[in-house]
Design an enzyme around this catalytic site. Structure first.
Site, PDB file in Angstrom:
ATOM      1  N   ARG A  23     -34.540   4.902 -16.348  1.00  0.00           N
ATOM      2  CA  ARG A  23     -34.988   4.170 -17.534  1.00  0.00           C
ATOM      3  C   ARG A  23     -36.463   4.436 -17.776  1.00  0.00           C
ATOM      4  NH1 ARG A  23     -33.003  -1.902 -17.703  1.00  0.00           N
ATOM      5  NH2 ARG A  23     -31.099  -0.760 -17.175  1.00  0.00           N
ATOM      6  N   SER A 111     -29.960  -0.318 -22.498  1.00  0.00           N
ATOM      7  CA  SER A 111     -29.457  -1.667 -22.204  1.00  0.00           C
ATOM      8  C   SER A 111     -30.146  -2.697 -23.092  1.00  0.00           C
ATOM      9  CB  SER A 111     -29.639  -1.967 -20.721  1.00  0.00           C
ATOM     10  OG  SER A 111     -29.014  -3.184 -20.375  1.00  0.00           O
ATOM     11  N   HIS A 112     -30.832  -3.660 -22.475  1.00  0.00           N
ATOM     12  CA  HIS A 112     -31.474  -4.736 -23.233  1.00  0.00           C
ATOM     13  C   HIS A 112     -32.984  -4.531 -23.362  1.00  0.00           C
ATOM     14  CE1 HIS A 112     -31.845  -5.727 -18.991  1.00  0.00           C
ATOM     15  NE2 HIS A 112     -32.919  -6.421 -19.299  1.00  0.00           N
ATOM     16  N   LYS A 121     -27.139   5.561 -17.227  1.00  0.00           N
ATOM     17  CA  LYS A 121     -26.317   4.939 -16.194  1.00  0.00           C
ATOM     18  C   LYS A 121     -25.266   5.962 -15.805  1.00  0.00           C
ATOM     19  CE  LYS A 121     -27.047   0.196 -17.815  1.00  0.00           C
ATOM     20  NZ  LYS A 121     -26.434  -1.025 -18.414  1.00  0.00           N
ATOM     21  N   ASP A 247     -25.255  -7.873 -24.957  1.00  0.00           N
ATOM     22  CA  ASP A 247     -26.549  -7.198 -24.883  1.00  0.00           C
ATOM     23  C   ASP A 247     -26.475  -5.854 -25.595  1.00  0.00           C
ATOM     24  OD1 ASP A 247     -25.004  -5.892 -22.931  1.00  0.00           O
ATOM     25  OD2 ASP A 247     -26.745  -5.453 -21.693  1.00  0.00           O
ATOM     26  N   ASP A 249     -26.046  -2.740 -24.876  1.00  0.00           N
ATOM     27  CA  ASP A 249     -24.980  -1.774 -24.634  1.00  0.00           C
ATOM     28  C   ASP A 249     -23.648  -2.436 -24.327  1.00  0.00           C
ATOM     29  OD1 ASP A 249     -25.823  -2.622 -22.089  1.00  0.00           O
ATOM     30  OD2 ASP A 249     -25.468  -0.661 -21.166  1.00  0.00           O
ATOM     31  N   ASP A 251     -22.457  -4.399 -22.011  1.00  0.00           N
ATOM     32  CA  ASP A 251     -21.860  -4.556 -20.681  1.00  0.00           C
ATOM     33  C   ASP A 251     -22.147  -5.936 -20.084  1.00  0.00           C
ATOM     34  OD1 ASP A 251     -24.534  -4.232 -19.997  1.00  0.00           O
ATOM     35  OD2 ASP A 251     -24.227  -2.448 -18.755  1.00  0.00           O
ATOM     36  N   ARG A 252     -22.827  -6.817 -20.863  1.00  0.00           N
ATOM     37  CA  ARG A 252     -23.113  -8.176 -20.393  1.00  0.00           C
ATOM     38  C   ARG A 252     -22.658  -9.196 -21.438  1.00  0.00           C
ATOM     39  NH1 ARG A 252     -28.548  -9.724 -19.357  1.00  0.00           N
ATOM     40  NH2 ARG A 252     -29.342  -8.201 -20.842  1.00  0.00           N
ATOM     41  N   HIS A 334     -23.506  -9.432 -16.025  1.00  0.00           N
ATOM     42  CA  HIS A 334     -22.549  -8.371 -15.707  1.00  0.00           C
ATOM     43  C   HIS A 334     -21.354  -9.000 -14.983  1.00  0.00           C
ATOM     44  CE1 HIS A 334     -25.119  -4.831 -16.595  1.00  0.00           C
ATOM     45  NE2 HIS A 334     -26.115  -5.618 -16.220  1.00  0.00           N
TER      46      HIS A 334
END
Length: 470
Positions: A23, A111-112, A121, A247, A249, A251-252, A334
């Protein structure tokens, strides 16, 4: 393009190689050249592992398309093929690695994080890369341990979203139709979320489901309560029975009740525990060190085996696979279903499973009561102490040596967690930013202050100038 070793050192900032992913800031620490080099290293790993194909996808960030092209260009140098599934939620990439039977793929996602960030990832041969495996990518590039094939790999495009949405719709069955408010925060979840929940039979009140990498309405991070204000308003103003937030992407998962209460992820896990353990009694349930002490108690009450583990989606996946746990979750949101789903973190699927549980209740009042009655204690949100790059791990090592709190059980699997009879305190080094992460929970305010005072004393002893957020 050939890059010298010294040039590669300048190109590959060591700070972008995190414990769970890569990242950085696009065009500063994370450049297209860097991503191409990383792609070449990943392709080399795949070649050495006998993996012929990598699935690549991206989120909705403005830099995503060009970084995905750079990544693809690097992977095929090693003679490995690429399946480009385009702009999709990160869990769709994980799904695609199973659907196409590659077990290997990369999601280009920030992500966020703020809009100027992006990252990778990565999973290979069924395992998510973490820690030393990620830093080894940089060492591999710097040392020139890269395989360049005589014939480059092929790149083909595939539209996997319909299959992903079909899979959720066929797996999850609601007991009754529901009205749900969903907030995608202009993240990539917007390409699938509305259709997923309509396919389940829901009436959908949708907020910010158009993908926009500028995130013009609010930041796509449901862990921060200020990002849930719009969802809370939608619940007040519409017939929606429950609110779900995703979020950047997807995934949360974030959850808000009709009355505006936020159901934080450790309490979401509590709700799922009873449902999962009813089908798999005696099974382990994995959760991270930031979760409530009430969670382990509830898991045992329902006949499960609580397994506390390190924070981080990659660490959690490894532990779930190792223990065979049918379910696990993190305080960050997650959630990992490994019973009827693929064992990866998936905000959209988790939201669907939540509705499956809640749809068995008669109406919105019963839903709200059920969620509000989940065990909870007096607690702080996640607190941060900003420090210099790399200093957080040094300070936690010093903290661990001094942590000797009367009456507390010390757990050091990820930082220092001190569990008392009436609460816990946690101090750990963030995997992604130069901060120390803190969380406190107790039966009452008096106990909370006592536990915080224990931690305060140690921190001020090792870093007298520390500006503590408690």
């Amino acid at each position: 393009m050939n890059i010298s070793i010294s040039g590669a050192e300048q190109l590959l900032s060591p700070h972008i190689f995190k414990a769970n992913d890569i990242r950085g800031i696009v065009d500063e620490t994370l450049t297209e050249d860097a991503v191409r080099q990383i792609g070449h290293a990943l392709g080399t790993l795949a070649y050495e592992a006998g993996v012929a194909t990598l699935v690549l996808g991206r989120d909705g960030r403005l830099s995503g398309e060009r970084l995905l092209r750079a990544l693809s260009a690097g992977v095929v140098l090693a003679g490995v093929d690429v399946i480009d599934i385009g702009m999709v939620p990160t869990p769709t990439v994980y799904f695609a690695t199973q659907y196409f039977e590659t077990g290997s793929g990369v999601a280009v996602t920030g992500s966020h994080n703020p809009p100027q960030y992006n990252g990778l990832k990565m999973m290979l041969a069924g395992a998510t890369l973490n820690s030393g495996e990620i830093t080894d990518l940089r060492e591999r590039i710097l040392s020139g341990r890269l395989h360049t094939a005589a014939v480059a790999g092929d790149i083909r495009a595939e539209n996997i979203l319909p299959a992903y949405i079909d899979a959720i719709a066929h797996d999850v069955q609601l007991a009754r139709p529901m009205t749900v408010a969903i907030d995608c925060g202009n993240g990539v979840g917007g390409v699938a979320a509305v259709e997923v929940f309509r396919r389940l039979g829901c009436t959908v009140v949708d907020l910010f489901c158009d993908v926009d990498g500028n995130f013009p309405n609010h930041h796509p991070d449901p862990a921060d309560e200020k990002n849930l204000v719009d969802l809370q308003k939608a619940l007040r103003d519409t017939d929606a029975e429950i609110g779900l937030a995703f979020d950047g992407d997807a995934d949360r998962l974030g959850v808000v009740t009709k009355t505006g209460n936020i159901i934080y992820p450790d309490r979401q896990i509590m709700l799922f525990v009873e449902d999962v353990l009813a089908d798999q009694p005696g099974a382990p349930i994995v959760f991270d060190v930031k979760c409530s002490a009430h969670l382990a108690i509830l898991i045992e009450r329902h006949g499960g085996v609580p397994v506390m583990w390190k924070t981080g989606h990659s660490f959690m996946k490894v532990k779930i696979k190792e223990t065979g746990a049918p379910f696990g979750g993190e305080m960050s949101g997650h959630l990992f279903f490994n019973d009827r789903w693929g064992g990866f973190d998936d905000g959209l699927y988790s939201g669907a499973r939540l509705l499956e549980v809640l749809s068995k209740l008669a109406d919105v009042h019963a839903i709200t009561d059920k969620l509000n009655q989940l065990p909870q204690a007096v607690s702080t949100p996640e607190l941060h102490i900003p420090v210099a790059e790399g200093e957080n791990r040094q300070l936690i090592e010093q903290f661990e040596r001094r942590a000797n709190f009367n009456g507390a059980t010390i757990n050091t699997i990820d930082g220092v967690r001190a569990d008392y009879a009436d609460g816990f305190g946690l101090a750990r080094a963030s995997n992604t930013t130069p901060v120390i992460v803190l969380r406190f929970e107790a039966d009452d305010e008096v106990a909370l202050m006592r536990i915080q005072n224990d931690f305060r004393g140690v921190f001020l002893a090792i870093k007298p100038d520390a500006k503590l957020p408690f």
